[in-house]
Design a protein around this motif. Structure first.
Motif, short mmCIF file in Angstrom:
data_model
loop_
_atom_site.label_atom_id
_atom_site.label_comp_id
_atom_site.label_asym_id
_atom_site.label_seq_id
_atom_site.Cartn_x
_atom_site.Cartn_y
_atom_site.Cartn_z
N SER A 15 4.75 -0.90 1.97
CA SER A 15 6.00 -0.55 1.93
C SER A 15 6.05 0.61 2.93
O SER A 15 6.53 0.88 3.68
CB SER A 15 6.70 -0.30 0.65
OG SER A 15 6.29 0.71 -0.28
N SER A 16 5.18 1.72 1.80
CA SER A 16 4.42 2.88 2.73
C SER A 16 4.30 2.58 4.73
O SER A 16 4.34 2.51 5.98
CB SER A 16 3.64 3.12 2.36
OG SER A 16 3.74 4.16 0.96
N CYS A 67 14.00 5.91 6.87
CA CYS A 67 12.62 4.88 6.90
C CYS A 67 12.27 6.20 5.54
O CYS A 67 11.54 5.78 4.13
CB CYS A 67 11.64 5.25 7.80
SG CYS A 67 11.93 3.32 9.34
N TRP A 74 12.23 5.36 2.01
CA TRP A 74 10.46 5.34 0.70
C TRP A 74 10.66 6.45 -0.67
O TRP A 74 9.84 6.01 -1.06
CB TRP A 74 9.54 6.09 2.03
CG TRP A 74 8.05 6.31 1.17
CD1 TRP A 74 7.20 5.35 1.44
CD2 TRP A 74 7.50 8.04 0.85
NE1 TRP A 74 5.92 5.84 0.86
CE2 TRP A 74 6.19 7.95 0.63
CE3 TRP A 74 8.13 9.21 0.39
CZ2 TRP A 74 5.02 7.85 0.47
CZ3 TRP A 74 7.23 9.97 -0.13
CH2 TRP A 74 6.32 9.37 -0.03
#
Length: 234
Positions: free
Chosen positions: A59-60, A91, A95
């Motif tokens: 995901s990062s 984003c 996150w």
């Protein structure tokens, strides 16, 4: 009740042969081989679970590459405005939301909610900076974000530290909806008209109050509570 395997006529329970076609009646349970292997595998397969660290890295990387790619496109190709700020902010927002899910699961839920509120406020700040909207940001964006964050914190606290059921959770939810609508209209009226009053929020407030009173009545009356649980399969 059994039937002949040859002609399909119904058989008497004591019959050893079919009365119509004289076919022998065979008890299948007596000829079944208990040691016979089934034609298919009985083993249950189990797929190895994906580790949280791997999901966090994935995901990062996806969010970071998306933000960097949009920033480069904004700087090198589409130079009309700073549109990449919105995507970069989104984003970062995603996150921050993913921190308690993948990255640091021991983070207290209250601290996680606060981080989410701060992230939303910063994202709104990016939009306000792009469009020079500091007036609506300080007059509406920050107050509404703080109000929603506090309501979520209160709902989480009530749900975790009090014995809750579906009915009591519904009471908390309707009460917070009423508070949110009243607070939202007061902020909007104060920002646009310079006065603090409510109109449409009063309708929501009355409707939520009626529902809350009905739910409280159901909770306090044991027979009503049990009837609702049986009918709703709670």
């Amino acid at each position: 009740m059994s039937y002949c395997v040859h002609c399909g006529v119904e058989l008497d329970q004591t019959a050893t042969r079919c009365a119509l076609c004289n076919t022998p009646v065979i008890d299948l349970s007596s000829v079944r081989d208990e040691n016979a292997k089934p034609p298919f595998s009985t083993k249950k397969g189990q797929v190895e679970r994906v580790k949280r660290t791997d999901l966090a890295i994935l995901s990062s990387v996806v969010l970071a590459s998306t933000a960097i790619a949009c920033a480069l496109l904004n700087l090198l190709v589409f130079k009309g405005s700073f549109w990449s700020f919105y995507i970069i902010g989104a984003c970062l927002l995603l996150w921050v939301f993913s921190i308690p899910l993948f990255i640091y699961t021991r983070l207290p839920i209250y601290l996680s909610i606060l981080f989410d509120g701060v992230a939303v406020a910063l994202y709104l700040g990016i939009i306000a900076y792009e469009y020079s909207g500091l007036a609506w940001y300080t007059g509406l964006g920050i107050p509404i974000t703080c109000m929603v964050t506090l309501l979520v914190l209160l709902f989480t606290f009530l749900h975790r530290f009090f014995q809750t059921s579906i009915l009591s959770t519904a009471i908390y939810l309707f009460a917070e909806v009423a508070v949110f609508c009243v607070g939202l209209e007061m902020l909007l009226r104060n920002y646009f008209d310079g006065v603090i009053r409510i109109t449409w929020a009063s309708v929501v407030l009355v409707a939520c109050a009626i529902i809350i009173i009905a739910l409280l009545t159901i909770i306090t009356r044991s027979r009503l509570r049990e009837a609702v649980r049986r009918r709703m399969h709670l």
